[in-house]
Write a protein that holds these residues in place. Structure first.
Motif, mmCIF file in Angstrom:
data_model
loop_
_atom_site.group_PDB
_atom_site.id
_atom_site.type_symbol
_atom_site.label_atom_id
_atom_site.label_comp_id
_atom_site.label_asym_id
_atom_site.label_seq_id
_atom_site.Cartn_x
_atom_site.Cartn_y
_atom_site.Cartn_z
ATOM 1 N N TYR A 216 0.771 -1.250 0.000
ATOM 2 C CA TYR A 216 0.000 0.000 0.000
ATOM 3 C C TYR A 216 0.798 1.294 0.000
ATOM 4 O O TYR A 216 0.188 2.367 0.006
ATOM 5 N N ASP B 161 -0.778 4.938 0.064
ATOM 6 C CA ASP B 161 -0.683 5.701 1.316
ATOM 7 C C ASP B 161 0.025 7.031 1.075
ATOM 8 O O ASP B 161 -0.370 8.058 1.618
ATOM 9 N N THR C 273 -4.571 9.505 5.652
ATOM 10 C CA THR C 273 -4.361 8.156 6.187
ATOM 11 C C THR C 273 -4.728 8.117 7.669
ATOM 12 O O THR C 273 -5.339 7.152 8.144
ATOM 13 N N SER D 84 0.305 1.378 7.980
ATOM 14 C CA SER D 84 0.363 2.277 6.820
ATOM 15 C C SER D 84 0.790 3.679 7.240
ATOM 16 O O SER D 84 1.646 4.306 6.608
#
Lengths: 95, 95
Positions: free
Chosen positions: A14, A18, A26, A62
Protein backbone atom coordinates in the motif's frame (compact mmCIF):
# COMPACT_ATOMS: atom_id res chain seq x y z
CA UNK A 1 4.96 -12.57 12.15
CA UNK A 2 7.16 -9.83 13.56
CA UNK A 3 5.56 -6.39 13.85
CA UNK A 4 8.29 -5.05 11.57
CA UNK A 5 7.63 -7.73 8.96
CA UNK A 6 3.91 -6.92 8.99
CA UNK A 7 4.74 -3.23 8.52
CA UNK A 8 6.98 -4.12 5.57
CA UNK A 9 4.21 -6.21 4.01
CA UNK A 10 1.83 -3.26 4.33
CA UNK A 11 4.52 -1.06 2.74
CA UNK A 12 4.77 -3.40 -0.26
CA UNK A 13 1.00 -3.60 -0.63
CA UNK A 14 0.00 0.00 0.00
CA UNK A 15 2.90 2.47 0.14
CA UNK A 16 2.05 3.95 -3.28
CA UNK A 17 -1.55 4.53 -2.22
CA UNK A 18 -0.68 5.70 1.32
CA UNK A 19 1.82 8.21 -0.06
CA UNK A 20 -0.71 9.56 -2.56
CA UNK A 21 -3.34 9.88 0.19
CA UNK A 22 -0.93 11.59 2.58
CA UNK A 23 -0.53 11.62 6.37
CA UNK A 24 -3.74 13.49 7.20
CA UNK A 25 -5.90 11.38 4.89
CA UNK A 26 -4.36 8.16 6.19
CA UNK A 27 -4.77 9.27 9.82
CA UNK A 28 -8.44 10.10 9.13
CA UNK A 29 -8.90 6.61 7.69
CA UNK A 30 -7.32 5.09 10.83
CA UNK A 31 -9.78 7.05 12.98
CA UNK A 32 -12.61 5.67 10.86
CA UNK A 33 -11.35 2.10 11.31
CA UNK A 34 -11.15 2.63 15.09
CA UNK A 35 -14.78 3.80 15.00
CA UNK A 36 -15.74 0.65 13.08
CA UNK A 37 -13.88 -1.48 15.65
CA UNK A 38 -15.97 0.17 18.37
CA UNK A 39 -19.16 -0.73 16.50
CA UNK A 40 -18.00 -4.35 16.05
CA UNK A 41 -17.24 -4.60 19.78
CA UNK A 42 -20.86 -3.70 20.52
CA UNK A 43 -21.92 -6.80 18.57
CA UNK A 44 -21.22 -10.43 19.39
CA UNK A 45 -19.78 -11.02 15.91
CA UNK A 46 -16.25 -12.35 16.52
CA UNK A 47 -15.49 -12.55 12.78
CA UNK A 48 -16.40 -8.88 12.33
CA UNK A 49 -14.34 -7.97 15.41
CA UNK A 50 -11.29 -9.82 14.02
CA UNK A 51 -11.61 -7.98 10.70
CA UNK A 52 -11.82 -4.62 12.44
CA UNK A 53 -8.80 -5.36 14.65
CA UNK A 54 -6.96 -6.35 11.44
CA UNK A 55 -7.95 -3.09 9.76
CA UNK A 56 -6.82 -0.94 12.70
CA UNK A 57 -3.38 -2.56 12.90
CA UNK A 58 -3.08 -2.41 9.09
CA UNK A 59 -3.88 1.30 8.92
CA UNK A 60 -1.60 1.99 11.87
CA UNK A 61 1.22 0.25 9.95
CA UNK A 62 0.36 2.28 6.82
CA UNK A 63 0.51 5.49 8.83
CA UNK A 64 3.86 4.44 10.32
CA UNK A 65 5.20 3.73 6.82
CA UNK A 66 4.47 7.22 5.49
CA UNK A 67 5.76 8.93 8.64
CA UNK A 68 9.03 6.93 8.69
CA UNK A 69 8.28 5.32 12.05
CA UNK A 70 9.40 1.77 12.84
CA UNK A 71 6.34 0.51 14.69
CA UNK A 72 8.13 -2.44 16.34
CA UNK A 73 11.05 -0.30 17.50
CA UNK A 74 8.62 2.33 18.81
CA UNK A 75 6.51 -0.27 20.66
CA UNK A 76 9.50 -2.03 22.25
CA UNK A 77 11.20 1.27 22.98
CA UNK A 78 8.37 2.16 25.33
CA UNK A 79 7.04 -1.28 26.43
CA UNK A 80 10.09 -3.40 27.24
CA UNK A 81 8.65 -6.11 29.52
CA UNK A 82 7.99 -3.51 32.18
CA UNK A 83 5.33 -0.86 32.65
CA UNK A 84 6.99 2.38 31.42
CA UNK A 85 5.57 4.23 34.45
CA UNK A 86 6.10 1.96 37.50
CA UNK A 87 8.85 -0.19 35.86
CA UNK A 88 7.14 -3.35 37.21
CA UNK A 89 5.72 -6.48 35.56
CA UNK A 90 2.81 -6.83 36.08
CA UNK A 91 2.11 -3.11 36.32
CA UNK A 92 1.64 -1.86 39.89
CA UNK A 93 0.69 1.73 39.12
CA UNK A 94 -1.95 3.23 41.41
CA UNK A 95 -5.37 3.28 39.74
CA UNK B 1 9.07 -9.36 18.18
CA UNK B 2 6.04 -11.23 16.87
CA UNK B 3 2.70 -9.44 17.10
CA UNK B 4 1.44 -12.34 19.22
CA UNK B 5 4.42 -12.12 21.57
CA UNK B 6 3.83 -8.38 22.03
CA UNK B 7 0.17 -9.07 22.81
CA UNK B 8 1.22 -11.68 25.41
CA UNK B 9 3.63 -9.20 27.01
CA UNK B 10 0.81 -6.66 27.25
CA UNK B 11 -1.36 -9.38 28.78
CA UNK B 12 1.24 -10.10 31.45
CA UNK B 13 1.71 -6.39 32.21
CA UNK B 14 -1.85 -5.15 32.10
CA UNK B 15 -4.50 -7.89 31.91
CA UNK B 16 -5.56 -7.36 35.54
CA UNK B 17 -6.03 -3.65 34.96
CA UNK B 18 -7.61 -4.04 31.50
CA UNK B 19 -10.12 -6.55 32.87
CA UNK B 20 -11.02 -4.25 35.75
CA UNK B 21 -11.46 -1.31 33.35
CA UNK B 22 -13.56 -3.36 30.91
CA UNK B 23 -14.02 -3.32 27.14
CA UNK B 24 -15.77 0.05 26.86
CA UNK B 25 -13.28 1.84 29.13
CA UNK B 26 -10.32 0.29 27.33
CA UNK B 27 -11.78 1.16 23.92
CA UNK B 28 -12.31 4.76 25.07
CA UNK B 29 -8.67 4.89 26.14
CA UNK B 30 -7.58 3.58 22.72
CA UNK B 31 -9.60 6.36 21.07
CA UNK B 32 -7.84 8.87 23.30
CA UNK B 33 -4.42 7.49 22.34
CA UNK B 34 -5.35 7.73 18.63
CA UNK B 35 -6.28 11.38 19.21
CA UNK B 36 -2.89 11.97 20.88
CA UNK B 37 -1.16 10.30 17.91
CA UNK B 38 -2.96 12.76 15.63
CA UNK B 39 -1.66 15.68 17.70
CA UNK B 40 1.90 14.29 17.63
CA UNK B 41 1.71 13.93 13.85
CA UNK B 42 0.97 17.66 13.59
CA UNK B 43 4.31 18.34 15.28
CA UNK B 44 7.79 17.54 14.00
CA UNK B 45 8.65 15.71 17.22
CA UNK B 46 9.69 12.20 16.09
CA UNK B 47 10.22 11.02 19.69
CA UNK B 48 6.69 12.06 20.64
CA UNK B 49 5.34 10.39 17.48
CA UNK B 50 7.12 7.12 18.32
CA UNK B 51 5.67 7.17 21.84
CA UNK B 52 2.16 7.74 20.54
CA UNK B 53 2.49 4.95 17.94
CA UNK B 54 3.68 2.72 20.82
CA UNK B 55 0.68 3.66 22.94
CA UNK B 56 -1.83 2.98 20.15
CA UNK B 57 -0.45 -0.49 19.40
CA UNK B 58 -0.22 -1.21 23.17
CA UNK B 59 -3.83 -0.24 23.84
CA UNK B 60 -4.97 -2.14 20.75
CA UNK B 61 -3.22 -5.24 22.16
CA UNK B 62 -4.84 -4.63 25.57
CA UNK B 63 -8.26 -4.40 23.93
CA UNK B 64 -7.58 -7.61 21.98
CA UNK B 65 -6.60 -9.35 25.23
CA UNK B 66 -9.87 -8.60 26.99
CA UNK B 67 -11.98 -9.45 23.94
CA UNK B 68 -10.20 -12.78 23.32
CA UNK B 69 -8.91 -11.76 19.91
CA UNK B 70 -5.54 -12.97 18.61
CA UNK B 71 -4.29 -9.78 16.95
CA UNK B 72 -1.65 -11.51 14.82
CA UNK B 73 -4.08 -14.17 13.61
CA UNK B 74 -6.67 -11.48 12.86
CA UNK B 75 -4.15 -9.32 10.97
CA UNK B 76 -2.76 -12.18 8.88
CA UNK B 77 -6.21 -13.65 8.35
CA UNK B 78 -7.17 -10.52 6.43
CA UNK B 79 -3.80 -9.26 5.09
CA UNK B 80 -1.96 -12.32 3.73
CA UNK B 81 0.57 -10.75 1.33
CA UNK B 82 -2.25 -9.67 -0.93
CA UNK B 83 -4.76 -6.84 -0.82
CA UNK B 84 -7.95 -8.47 0.56
CA UNK B 85 -10.03 -6.62 -2.07
CA UNK B 86 -8.12 -6.91 -5.39
CA UNK B 87 -5.98 -9.94 -4.31
CA UNK B 88 -2.88 -8.26 -5.81
CA UNK B 89 0.48 -7.21 -4.37
CA UNK B 90 0.95 -4.26 -4.59
CA UNK B 91 -2.72 -3.36 -4.35
CA UNK B 92 -4.30 -2.42 -7.70
CA UNK B 93 -7.73 -1.39 -6.44
CA UNK B 94 -9.30 1.53 -8.28
CA UNK B 95 -9.01 4.76 -6.27
Amino acid sequence: MHIQEFQKMMCKLYFHRDTARGVTGTYDWLVDEVRELGEALESNDKVAQEKEFADVVAWLASLANITNINLEKAALGKYDNKCPKCRRSPCECAF
